[in-house]
Design an enzyme around this catalytic site. Structure first.
Site, PDB file in Angstrom:
ATOM      1  CG  HIS A  55      -2.022  -0.991   1.092  1.00 31.14           C
ATOM      2  ND1 HIS A  55      -2.077  -2.132   1.854  1.00 31.14           N
ATOM      3  CD2 HIS A  55      -3.092  -1.022   0.276  1.00 31.14           C
ATOM      4  CE1 HIS A  55      -3.137  -2.827   1.504  1.00 31.14           C
ATOM      5  NE2 HIS A  55      -3.784  -2.174   0.556  1.00 31.14           N
ATOM      6  NE  ARG A  94      -6.499  -2.881 -10.313  1.00 29.03           N
ATOM      7  CZ  ARG A  94      -5.696  -2.296 -11.192  1.00 29.03           C
ATOM      8  NH1 ARG A  94      -5.499  -1.004 -11.148  1.00 29.03           N
ATOM      9  NH2 ARG A  94      -5.069  -3.012 -12.113  1.00 29.03           N
ATOM     10  NE  ARG A 128     -11.271  -5.458 -10.700  1.00 31.04           N
ATOM     11  CZ  ARG A 128      -9.962  -5.598 -10.857  1.00 31.04           C
ATOM     12  NH1 ARG A 128      -9.477  -6.012 -12.002  1.00 31.04           N
ATOM     13  NH2 ARG A 128      -9.129  -5.310  -9.888  1.00 31.04           N
ATOM     14  CB  CYS A 153      -8.334  -1.880 -17.742  1.00 37.58           C
ATOM     15  SG  CYS A 153      -9.047  -3.480 -17.372  1.00 37.58           S
TER      16      CYS A 153
HETATM   17  C1  PEP Z   1      -5.637  -7.088 -15.114  1.00 32.36           C
HETATM   18  O1  PEP Z   1      -5.598  -8.240 -14.706  1.00 32.36           O
HETATM   19  O2  PEP Z   1      -5.091  -6.715 -16.172  1.00 32.36           O
HETATM   20  C2  PEP Z   1      -6.352  -6.041 -14.354  1.00 32.36           C
HETATM   21  C3  PEP Z   1      -6.534  -4.847 -14.850  1.00 32.36           C
HETATM   22  O3  PEP Z   1      -6.779  -6.343 -13.107  1.00 32.36           O
HETATM   23  P1  PEP Z   1      -5.852  -6.413 -11.802  1.00 32.36           P
HETATM   24  O4  PEP Z   1      -4.495  -5.890 -12.174  1.00 32.36           O
HETATM   25  O5  PEP Z   1      -6.531  -5.617 -10.770  1.00 32.36           O
HETATM   26  O6  PEP Z   1      -5.833  -7.885 -11.532  1.00 32.36           O
HETATM   27 MG    MG Z   2      -6.915  -8.925 -13.142  1.00 32.14          MG
END
Ligand code: PEP
Ligand code: MG
Length: 578
Positions: A194, A301, A337, A508
């Site tokens: 964090h 997120r 999400r 993303c």
């Molecule tokens: C990914 O998996 O590309 C994503 C955007 O989600 P996270 O990084 O939060 O797993």
């Molecule tokens: Mg992911």
């Protein structure tokens, strides 16, 4: 003499300053036993130090304003709770009264016992929570020593200093930045902590895992933190300083040039409009997204709400958080999400199944949410209710097959009916989309599209699953390659399928925010990118120099490449030709 140390880059940038060593976990304690007549005074000494530590945290809490109060406040509260933990306090008293330990030695013993418990945990998140123990005990220890020497008080003023420590608590990070802290060097810690996330948000260069930092750097040494190369230079030479000044000049020029792009449209050289969205974990990201002209939030997120606190956030708390994001974005679309807990993200409330042999392939994302329909429904209700304050979309993580999307849709329908019956105002419609990050979902994307209004490709996970290379394992850095031809083919397949179905598709993962990958993504037909807001202007700038038509024409041969070198060469040749 000049000394160069290396570490992992937790936050980029460069900083020059005087080292300020804080070593909360290297405890030099007096181990001579107390005499019976000293016990009561020592108990008092200990409790005064505990009170000082509580007071410090209380004052820290009071100094936080706005977004910080929310982001960092939870950590401070967690530390305050630890200071009031009856078991910890009883253990300390007992060690002093019965064991005749001095206060410092009792603290060290309790710290070692608790650290051993956390160290034995398999779960990386819980393991990292062990840092909290160190930080809290370190604070009490400092308070104990303060009573003996005023020397420790110099920690209070850190103007123009580089903090050198083993790990840094997020609460301290927030406090230090208010005092002009310039950079951070950790001898331990992870780029996923964090504190690392906060350092990035504060634009504070930070290196972690600089093994020898605490032995090679002394208080007041001049140090140069190079968060571009992953180096710490102790006693930099004139040449190093020259490099630093060049970097400063270039960074300032670049910042000014990019700032002009903040509200420019995103289009390629041949005039094709593309859309740039922001990924957000905390409220300061929302402000940054607005300032840099994001087209909306492409990935919120939501699990960070669950990670920051011990209990589960209820419907009301989530509703307020989501509503604030929507209001903050002033009508631009926000993609929330749903919970993506599991794998390396374990909540403190205990939703995540502990001790799975292979958590990255375990009960995570939507698999976990569907196991807890009540928790999931509370989140869906909160999102639906927030939906009247702007344009919201629901994004489902870790989808493997269309049945999961159907199940989520059924829960959304049910939540909508319940809310309507209870008299809540609701948005007309909410688009529901799937994250494509599991190879099965990518290969069988057509069936997922039937149950989805849009797609978001999560390349961070998709790359690790397609390449069977753990995204958190440094040793696999070469294998975890976004330009691997197999990944390109999968990306091309998903983007084409969504385009044919007439449904929006964004990407993303981290590569969306790295200008190096922009030509490849444009070639594959991607029109929507979502990235950390700090990257928005760089990517907009890069896209403005690309020829969309030329890159799109390259797609068929790009996805036929057998090697990464061939992919790179095709892209390089095409860019040079234009
Ligand atoms: C990914 O998996 O590309 C994503 C955007 O989600 P996270 O990084 O939060 O797993
Ligand atoms: Mg992911």
């Amino acid at each position: 003499m000049r000394r160069q140390l290396t570490g992992a880059i937790a936050a980029p940038g460069m900083a020059l300053g005087r080292a300020r060593l804080v070593q909360p976990n290297i405890f030099h304690v007096d181990t001579t036993p107390l005499r019976s007549e000293e016990v009561e005074a020592e108990i008092e000494h200990l409790h005064m130090a505990l009170d000082t530590a509580r007071q410090e945290l209380h004052e820290l809490r009071g100094k936080l304003h706005g977004a910080l109060a929310r982001e960092v406040g939870d950590f401070i509260d967690a530390h305050s709770l630890l200071l009031d933990d009856q078991e910890l306090l009883r253990g300390l008293d007992e060690l002093v009264r019965v064991g005749h330990y001095r206060a410092g030695a009792a603290l060290k013993l309790q710290r070692d016992r608790l650290a051993a418990v956390f160290d034995a945990m398999n779960d990386p998140y819980l393991k990292s929570r062990g840092e909290d123990i160190d930080q809290v005990i370190g604070r009490v220890m400092a308070a104990l020593q303060q009573q003996a020497s005023a020397e420790e008080r110099k920690l209070a003023s850190r103007v123009g200093e580089i903090l050198v420590s083993d790990t840094v608590a997020p609460a301290d990070m927030a406090n230090y930045t208010g005092h002009g802290l310039l950079g951070v060097v950790g001898s331990a810690g992870s780029v996923y902590s964090h504190s690392a996330i906060l350092a990035r948000s504060f634009n504070l260069p930070m290196l972690v895992g600089v093994r020898d930092a605490l032995s090679a750097i002394n208080d007041d040494d001049l140090v140069l933190v190079d968060g571009e190369k992953g180096e710490v230079i102790v006693h930099p030479t004139a040449q190093d300083l020259q490099r630093y000044r060049t970097w400063q000049r270039e960074a300032a020029n670049e910042g000014r040039r990019l700032a002009r792009l903040a509200h420019a449209p995103t289009k390629t050289r041949d005039g094709v409009h593309l859309r740039l969205f922001a990924n957000a974990e905390q409220s300061s990201d929302i402000a940054q997204a607005r300032n840099r002209g994001a087209d909306g939030i492409g990935l919120y997120r939501s699990e960070f709400l669950f990670l920051r606190q011990r209990g589960l956030p209820g419907e009301e708390e989530q509703f307020i958080a989501y509503r604030d994001v929507l209001l903050g974005m002033g009508g631009l679309p926000v993609t929330i999400r749903t919970l993506d807990l599991g794998a390396d993200k374990a909540d403190a409330a205990g939703l995540v199944i502990r001790g799975e042999d292979n958590p990255a392939l375990g009960v995570r994302g939507v698999r976990l949410s569907l196991r807890y329909p009540d928790v999931f429904s509370a989140q869906l209700r909160a999102i639906l209710r927030a939906g009247v304050y702007g344009t919201v979309r629901i994004l489902v993580p870790m989808v493997t097959h269309a049945g999961e999307m159907a199940a989520v849709r059924a829960l959304v329908r049910q939540a909508r009916e319940d809310l309507r019956r209870q008299g809540h105002e609701l948005p007309e419609r909410i688009d529901i989309g799937a994250m494509i990050e599991v190879p099965a979902a990518a290969i069988g994307v057509r069936s997922i599209l039937e149950k989805s209004d849009f797609l978001a490709i999560g390349t961070n996970d998709l790359a690790q699953y397609v390449l069977a290379a753990d995204r958190n394992n440094d040793a696999l850095g070469d294998l975890y390659d976004p330009l691997h031809p197999a990944l390109l083919r999968v990306l091309g397949h998903v983007i084409s399928a969504a385009r044919r179905a007439g449904k929006p598709v964004s990407l993303c993962g981290e590569i969306a925010g790295d200008p190096i990958y922009a030509p490849m993504l444009v070639a594959l037909g991607l029109c929507e990118f979502s990235m950390h807001p700090s990257q928005l202007l760089r990517v907009r700038d890069k896209l403005a120099n690309l020829d969309h038509g030329m890159l799109r024409a390259l797609a068929p041969s790009l996805v036929r490449c057998y090697t990464r070198d061939a992919v790179e060469e095709q892209l390089r040749e095409a860019l040079e030709r234009h």
